[in-house]
Design a protein around this motif. Structure first.
Motif, PDB file in Angstrom:
ATOM      1  N   LYS A  94      17.455  53.469   3.843  1.00 57.78           N
ATOM      2  CA  LYS A  94      16.702  53.942   5.000  1.00 57.78           C
ATOM      3  C   LYS A  94      15.997  52.781   5.688  1.00 57.78           C
ATOM      4  O   LYS A  94      16.018  52.660   6.924  1.00 57.78           O
ATOM      5  CB  LYS A  94      15.698  54.998   4.543  1.00 57.78           C
ATOM      6  N   ALA A  95      15.384  51.904   4.876  1.00 55.87           N
ATOM      7  CA  ALA A  95      14.695  50.747   5.450  1.00 55.87           C
ATOM      8  C   ALA A  95      15.690  49.824   6.160  1.00 55.87           C
ATOM      9  O   ALA A  95      15.402  49.283   7.235  1.00 55.87           O
ATOM     10  CB  ALA A  95      13.945  49.988   4.354  1.00 55.87           C
ATOM     11  N   GLN A  96      16.892  49.655   5.560  1.00 52.27           N
ATOM     12  CA  GLN A  96      17.908  48.812   6.191  1.00 52.27           C
ATOM     13  C   GLN A  96      18.370  49.402   7.521  1.00 52.27           C
ATOM     14  O   GLN A  96      18.535  48.683   8.517  1.00 52.27           O
ATOM     15  CB  GLN A  96      19.095  48.632   5.246  1.00 52.27           C
ATOM     16  N   LEU A  97      18.596  50.713   7.529  1.00 51.18           N
ATOM     17  CA  LEU A  97      19.033  51.347   8.772  1.00 51.18           C
ATOM     18  C   LEU A  97      17.947  51.267   9.838  1.00 51.18           C
ATOM     19  O   LEU A  97      18.238  51.050  11.023  1.00 51.18           O
ATOM     20  CB  LEU A  97      19.418  52.807   8.499  1.00 51.18           C
ATOM     21  N   LEU A  98      16.708  51.456   9.422  1.00 52.18           N
ATOM     22  CA  LEU A  98      15.613  51.318  10.385  1.00 52.18           C
ATOM     23  C   LEU A  98      15.538  49.891  10.925  1.00 52.18           C
ATOM     24  O   LEU A  98      15.245  49.675  12.110  1.00 52.18           O
ATOM     25  CB  LEU A  98      14.288  51.708   9.729  1.00 52.18           C
ATOM     26  N   ALA A  99      15.829  48.913  10.051  1.00 47.60           N
ATOM     27  CA  ALA A  99      15.836  47.525  10.507  1.00 47.60           C
ATOM     28  C   ALA A  99      16.943  47.302  11.536  1.00 47.60           C
ATOM     29  O   ALA A  99      16.756  46.580  12.524  1.00 47.60           O
ATOM     30  CB  ALA A  99      16.011  46.585   9.315  1.00 47.60           C
ATOM     31  N   ARG A 100      18.105  47.934  11.305  1.00 43.79           N
ATOM     32  CA  ARG A 100      19.191  47.810  12.276  1.00 43.79           C
ATOM     33  C   ARG A 100      18.807  48.461  13.606  1.00 43.79           C
ATOM     34  O   ARG A 100      19.129  47.942  14.681  1.00 43.79           O
ATOM     35  CB  ARG A 100      20.458  48.443  11.717  1.00 43.79           C
ATOM     36  N   VAL A 101      18.134  49.610  13.519  1.00 42.85           N
ATOM     37  CA  VAL A 101      17.677  50.256  14.751  1.00 42.85           C
ATOM     38  C   VAL A 101      16.691  49.353  15.484  1.00 42.85           C
ATOM     39  O   VAL A 101      16.760  49.188  16.716  1.00 42.85           O
ATOM     40  CB  VAL A 101      17.048  51.625  14.436  1.00 42.85           C
ATOM     41  N   ASN A 102      15.774  48.739  14.717  1.00 40.93           N
ATOM     42  CA  ASN A 102      14.813  47.833  15.345  1.00 40.93           C
ATOM     43  C   ASN A 102      15.512  46.616  15.945  1.00 40.93           C
ATOM     44  O   ASN A 102      15.133  46.133  17.021  1.00 40.93           O
ATOM     45  CB  ASN A 102      13.769  47.379  14.323  1.00 40.93           C
ATOM     46  N   LYS A 103      16.547  46.134  15.239  1.00 35.43           N
ATOM     47  CA  LYS A 103      17.297  44.996  15.763  1.00 35.43           C
ATOM     48  C   LYS A 103      18.014  45.378  17.062  1.00 35.43           C
ATOM     49  O   LYS A 103      18.030  44.611  18.033  1.00 35.43           O
ATOM     50  CB  LYS A 103      18.307  44.518  14.721  1.00 35.43           C
ATOM     51  N   GLU A 104      18.612  46.581  17.056  1.00 35.87           N
ATOM     52  CA  GLU A 104      19.259  47.051  18.270  1.00 35.87           C
ATOM     53  C   GLU A 104      18.234  47.208  19.398  1.00 35.87           C
ATOM     54  O   GLU A 104      18.502  46.877  20.561  1.00 35.87           O
ATOM     55  CB  GLU A 104      19.952  48.387  17.989  1.00 35.87           C
ATOM     56  N   HIS A 105      17.060  47.690  19.016  1.00 41.65           N
ATOM     57  CA  HIS A 105      15.983  47.842  19.994  1.00 41.65           C
ATOM     58  C   HIS A 105      15.594  46.494  20.598  1.00 41.65           C
ATOM     59  O   HIS A 105      15.490  46.339  21.833  1.00 41.65           O
ATOM     60  CB  HIS A 105      14.786  48.510  19.301  1.00 41.65           C
ATOM     61  N   GLU A 106      15.426  45.494  19.718  1.00 47.26           N
ATOM     62  CA  GLU A 106      15.054  44.166  20.198  1.00 47.26           C
ATOM     63  C   GLU A 106      16.164  43.559  21.044  1.00 47.26           C
ATOM     64  O   GLU A 106      15.904  42.892  22.057  1.00 47.26           O
ATOM     65  CB  GLU A 106      14.729  43.256  19.003  1.00 47.26           C
ATOM     66  N   HIS A 107      17.411  43.800  20.624  1.00 47.69           N
ATOM     67  CA  HIS A 107      18.528  43.232  21.382  1.00 47.69           C
ATOM     68  C   HIS A 107      18.598  43.848  22.785  1.00 47.69           C
ATOM     69  O   HIS A 107      18.780  43.128  23.782  1.00 47.69           O
ATOM     70  CB  HIS A 107      19.839  43.468  20.642  1.00 47.69           C
ATOM     71  N   LYS A 108      18.462  45.172  22.843  1.00 49.38           N
ATOM     72  CA  LYS A 108      18.501  45.807  24.157  1.00 49.38           C
ATOM     73  C   LYS A 108      17.373  45.288  25.047  1.00 49.38           C
ATOM     74  O   LYS A 108      17.576  44.992  26.247  1.00 49.38           O
ATOM     75  CB  LYS A 108      18.395  47.332  23.995  1.00 49.38           C
ATOM     76  N   LEU A 109      16.176  45.174  24.467  1.00 54.16           N
ATOM     77  CA  LEU A 109      15.054  44.656  25.247  1.00 54.16           C
ATOM     78  C   LEU A 109      15.325  43.233  25.706  1.00 54.16           C
ATOM     79  O   LEU A 109      15.011  42.860  26.857  1.00 54.16           O
ATOM     80  CB  LEU A 109      13.770  44.709  24.419  1.00 54.16           C
ATOM     81  N   LYS A 110      15.934  42.425  24.819  1.00 56.41           N
ATOM     82  CA  LYS A 110      16.193  41.032  25.177  1.00 56.41           C
ATOM     83  C   LYS A 110      17.206  40.932  26.316  1.00 56.41           C
ATOM     84  O   LYS A 110      17.038  40.147  27.259  1.00 56.41           O
ATOM     85  CB  LYS A 110      16.700  40.270  23.958  1.00 56.41           C
ATOM     86  N   VAL A 111      18.290  41.750  26.216  1.00 53.47           N
ATOM     87  CA  VAL A 111      19.301  41.710  27.272  1.00 53.47           C
ATOM     88  C   VAL A 111      18.691  42.126  28.605  1.00 53.47           C
ATOM     89  O   VAL A 111      18.910  41.487  29.649  1.00 53.47           O
ATOM     90  CB  VAL A 111      20.495  42.612  26.906  1.00 53.47           C
ATOM     91  N   VAL A 112      17.914  43.217  28.568  1.00 57.73           N
ATOM     92  CA  VAL A 112      17.300  43.689  29.811  1.00 57.73           C
ATOM     93  C   VAL A 112      16.291  42.668  30.336  1.00 57.73           C
ATOM     94  O   VAL A 112      16.236  42.386  31.550  1.00 57.73           O
ATOM     95  CB  VAL A 112      16.635  45.061  29.582  1.00 57.73           C
ATOM     96  N   ARG A 113      15.509  42.074  29.445  1.00 53.42           N
ATOM     97  CA  ARG A 113      14.528  41.078  29.892  1.00 53.42           C
ATOM     98  C   ARG A 113      15.222  39.828  30.434  1.00 53.42           C
ATOM     99  O   ARG A 113      14.754  39.217  31.410  1.00 53.42           O
ATOM    100  CB  ARG A 113      13.598  40.717  28.737  1.00 53.42           C
ATOM    101  N   ASP A 114      16.347  39.432  29.785  1.00 51.96           N
ATOM    102  CA  ASP A 114      17.100  38.292  30.309  1.00 51.96           C
ATOM    103  C   ASP A 114      17.633  38.602  31.703  1.00 51.96           C
ATOM    104  O   ASP A 114      17.598  37.746  32.613  1.00 51.96           O
ATOM    105  CB  ASP A 114      18.264  37.951  29.378  1.00 51.96           C
ATOM    106  N   GLN A 115      18.125  39.851  31.873  1.00 52.87           N
ATOM    107  CA  GLN A 115      18.627  40.211  33.199  1.00 52.87           C
ATOM    108  C   GLN A 115      17.490  40.268  34.212  1.00 52.87           C
ATOM    109  O   GLN A 115      17.657  39.872  35.380  1.00 52.87           O
ATOM    110  CB  GLN A 115      19.360  41.548  33.141  1.00 52.87           C
ATOM    111  N   ILE A 116      16.336  40.742  33.751  1.00 48.37           N
ATOM    112  CA  ILE A 116      15.164  40.749  34.638  1.00 48.37           C
ATOM    113  C   ILE A 116      14.810  39.324  35.045  1.00 48.37           C
ATOM    114  O   ILE A 116      14.546  39.021  36.231  1.00 48.37           O
ATOM    115  CB  ILE A 116      13.967  41.441  33.949  1.00 48.37           C
ATOM    116  N   SER A 117      14.812  38.420  34.060  1.00 51.97           N
ATOM    117  CA  SER A 117      14.482  37.026  34.359  1.00 51.97           C
ATOM    118  C   SER A 117      15.503  36.419  35.306  1.00 51.97           C
ATOM    119  O   SER A 117      15.147  35.730  36.288  1.00 51.97           O
ATOM    120  CB  SER A 117      14.422  36.228  33.052  1.00 51.97           C
ATOM    121  N   HIS A 118      16.799  36.689  35.004  1.00 55.65           N
ATOM    122  CA  HIS A 118      17.858  36.138  35.837  1.00 55.65           C
ATOM    123  C   HIS A 118      17.768  36.684  37.263  1.00 55.65           C
ATOM    124  O   HIS A 118      17.885  35.950  38.261  1.00 55.65           O
ATOM    125  CB  HIS A 118      19.211  36.473  35.215  1.00 55.65           C
TER     126      HIS A 118
END
Length: 725
Positions: free
Chosen positions: A331-355
């Motif tokens: 459960k902790a591993q899956l939650l970590a993957r969800v958090n990683k996906e969350h961070e990745h989505k935020l990073k992609v969107v923030r990179d696009q915002i910056s660009h």
């Protein structure tokens, strides 16, 4: 002696034997009880008729079992004498000893004679209540059965040993110990009750008072006489017939049926049989001793079972707790993957915002500058720069194409947890081995209920350790718990990702395997089986694996030139040298269509970086495309060229500046490589007939810094063009 008491009780009345007789089957009955269970037989079955027909050979004739139903096979509680007109179906009863007996068809006639002298109905039959063996009586009736004097003596001695506890029968409250017994009144008295209720004068003066022990057996002492012959009641037994195995008198030898039989002295046979009985008792005594030891063993087993139960419950709780802990860890591993996906989505969107912010700032600056230029009133000065400004405005407008204003990331989480296999495994969780009691063993162990097969058990896929990353799949498995047959190796099979045939992808001893080079955005089925010298096991349950829809990767520090500098989680690279240095992406592509972009974060002194794909063994200290292991486009601020194996082709106008975006599209379905600058295709298709395994690649020096953007969909205009083609 209390354990002997059941041997001294009649199976019919449940009381101590009174005047016991011996049946031919060697069982005993009270004489009165024997009379009570007599039944009458048809005339055709009488001893006289049987002897007249020549079928009778003895005084007692046993009935055929097919002519008499002795008891119900279904134990229904009813017995019948089939075929007897004089004996209708009669409910059977159970004696106090639990033995099934049969009451008479009609009550015996009243008589003043003793049970031994009372007449017996003609053609009477008696059934032993213990062995259910039936026989027809002769004219002598019950007098034809010998009396068991030995059993009477044993009963007398047993009752004398019990007589010490006899109490007064007339005390009103707590009975006192009896001191005398009146033989005529058959009552036990203590001294006060005897003086009050049985005075030594008057009509009671002639009654005989005896001690309690003697009075208890006085009724049994009178019939005890010297054993007499059943055929000649006035003669005592003097010899023993070896053939008939019974005592006889001298008249039986001279004129009776034993005249031609072998006989021996009664005293000698008495001693011989006593010796044989003693020897037989020795063997029985050994069995009794073994039985006592066995009971001790069983009692010890009760304690051992209780201890093992506590231990096994503790093990079971520990195993279930381990499963719960493993589930919590997963459960902790899956939650970590969800958090990683969350961070990745935020990073992609923030990179696009910056660009997009950078582009918007540049566009806004250009607009404000053009507005100020329009305000100028100098026609000649305006015309000197107007053409260039118009081209810049059009170029900037083109940069705001459809793809630029389209989000590169969705807000939905494309993660779907399939918990049905785990729930099914939990519902099927059970003991794979049963607990049985081995012979000659004091402890309880786990044993297989059937012989172990020489073929290994079916492996179990460990779902918590199986995963996919990009186009790679990692699978893990193990042998079932408590498996008794070792496996020498395992065979892992995958299908083709399109519902096709399975193929072997791994054969070996390891219990974990990573399979690379799968299709992106594909569903694979995986299964594993074990093998040894005997054969192979059954396949495990099939596991469904979903590869990534698009490729997510970063630059690979392990394969890059040492002058490359990494930052931003290995997504941004530059160089410490003025010479060109090569860096590769971590993911290789051999199938499918893949698109990624690189933004120029710094661009000083007009360098010419190169972008493209390469083999893993490409040269790392020269510009990308100088050898035959790379296919690239190198570009400066004005134009670009395609280069492979140090060959330059297709010079195209249009370069890069700070903030520019370079797109690389590798279409391995069509075997082509195409480049884009600011969402516009740069030149024609750069390379065709590209086959094999390719890694994203960049070469740059210290004047350039680029950032990698992955997980991007194929541009819409290319997808529509490919579908038309």
């Amino acid at each position: 002696m209390e354990e002997m008491e059941e041997e001294l009780k009649c199976p019919v009345c449940g009381s101590f034997y009174r005047e016991p007789i011996i049946l031919p089957c060697s069982h005993n009955l009270c004489q009165a009880c024997a009379r009570n269970i007599l039944v009458q037989t048809p005339e055709s079955e009488s001893p006289q008729s049987r002897r007249a027909s020549g079928s009778g050979v003895s005084d007692y004739d046993y009935l055929d079992l097919d002519k008499m139903s002795l008891y119900s096979e279904a134990d229904s509680g009813y017995g019948s004498y089939g075929g007897f007109a004089s004996a209708p179906t009669t409910p059977c009863q159970k004696s106090p000893n639990g033995v099934r007996v049969f009451p008479p068809a009609m009550p015996p006639p009243a008589t003043h004679l003793s049970p031994a002298l009372a007449p017996v109905p003609r053609n009477s039959c008696i059934t032993c209540p213990q062995c259910h063996r039936s026989l027809i009586l002769d004219d002598r009736g019950l007098r034809g059965f010998p009396k068991n004097r030995v059993l009477e003596g044993v009963i007398d001695r047993y009752q004398q040993s019990k007589a010490a506890a006899l109490k007064c029968q007339l005390c009103e409250k707590v009975p006192k110990e009896a001191t005398v017994m009146c033989e005529q009144c058959d009552v036990f008295y203590c001294d006060p009750c005897r003086l009050r209720c049985h005075p030594p004068r008057g009509p009671l003066a002639k009654h005989r008072l005896v001690p309690p022990a003697q009075g208890r057996v006085s009724r049994r002492l009178s019939p005890r006489k010297v054993s007499t012959c059943t055929d000649h009641e006035l003669e005592n037994h003097s010899m023993y017939c070896v053939q008939c195995k019974m005592p006889v008198c001298y008249q039986c030898l001279e004129e009776g049926k034993h005249s031609s039989h072998e006989v021996k002295a009664l005293g000698a046979m008495w001693k011989l049989h006593k010796s044989q009985l003693s020897q037989a008792l020795n063997g029985l005594s050994d069995r009794a001793k073994e039985a006592k030891e066995f009971l001790v063993q069983l009692r010890n087993m009760v304690q051992q079972i209780q201890e093992n139960s506590v231990e096994f419950e503790a093990c079971l709780v520990a195993q279930c707790d381990a499963l719960i802990d493993a589930l919590n860890r997963r459960k902790a591993q899956l939650l970590a993957r969800v958090n990683k996906e969350h961070e990745h989505k935020l990073k992609v969107v923030r990179d696009q915002i910056s660009h997009c912010t950078v582009k918007l700032r540049q566009t806004t600056g250009l607009m404000e500058y053009c507005l100020e230029v329009i305000k100028e009133n100098d026609p000649s000065g305006f015309l000197q720069i107007s053409d260039a400004l118009i081209r810049r405005v059009h170029l900037t407008e083109d940069q705001w194409g459809k793809g630029t204003l389209t989000p590169r990331m969705t807000t939905d989480f494309d993660l779907s947890l399939d918990n049905s296999p785990l729930l099914q495994s939990i519902h099927q969780l059970d003991f794979v081995q049963m607990k049985v009691q081995p012979r000659n063993c004091d402890a309880i162990h786990f044993q297989n209920t059937k012989a172990s097969s020489p073929v290994p058990a079916t492996p179990i896929l460990q779902l918590e350790e199986c995963c996919t990353h990009n186009n790679s799949a990692t699978l893990s498995w193990k042998q079932p718990p408590l498996s008794m047959v070792p496996a020498e190796g395992y065979i892992l099979e995958l299908d083709d990702g399109n519902g096709g045939q399975f193929r072997e992808v791994y054969v070996g001893k390891e219990t974990m395997c990573t399979v690379d080079g799968l299709h992106f955005n594909s569903t694979y089925n995986a299964r594993v089986k074990a093998f040894n010298k005997t054969g192979v096991s059954q396949y495990s349950k099939t596991l469904v694996l979903q590869t990534s829809e698009v490729a997510w990767f970063a630059f690979d520090p392990g394969s890059a030139h040492s002058d490359i500098i990494f930052s931003n989680d290995n997504l941004t690279v530059t160089c410490s040298s003025y010479d060109d240095r090569v860096v590769l992406g971590k993911t290789g592509f051999s199938k499918g269509v893949h698109y990624w972009e690189l933004t120029v974060d710094r661009y000083d002194n007009h360098p010419d970086p190169a972008f493209g794909v390469a083999r893993m063994d490409v040269l790392k200290d020269v510009m990308l495309g100088k050898d035959d292991k790379a296919w690239a486009m190198y570009v400066d601020n004005n134009r670009s060229w395609f280069m492979h194996n140090n060959s330059h082709t297709n010079r195209t106008e249009g370069g890069i500046t700070k903030g520019a975006t370079i797109g690389v599209l590798l279409d391995l379905n069509r075997k082509t490589l195409t480049f884009f600058i600011n969402d516009e295709q740069q030149g024609p298709i750069a390379f065709e007939n590209v086959e094999g395994l390719f890694f994203p690649a960049v070469s740059l020096n210290r004047n350039v810094q680029v950032t990698l953007h992955t997980g991007l969909p194929v541009p819409d205009f290319y997808s529509s063009r490919a579908s038309i083609a």
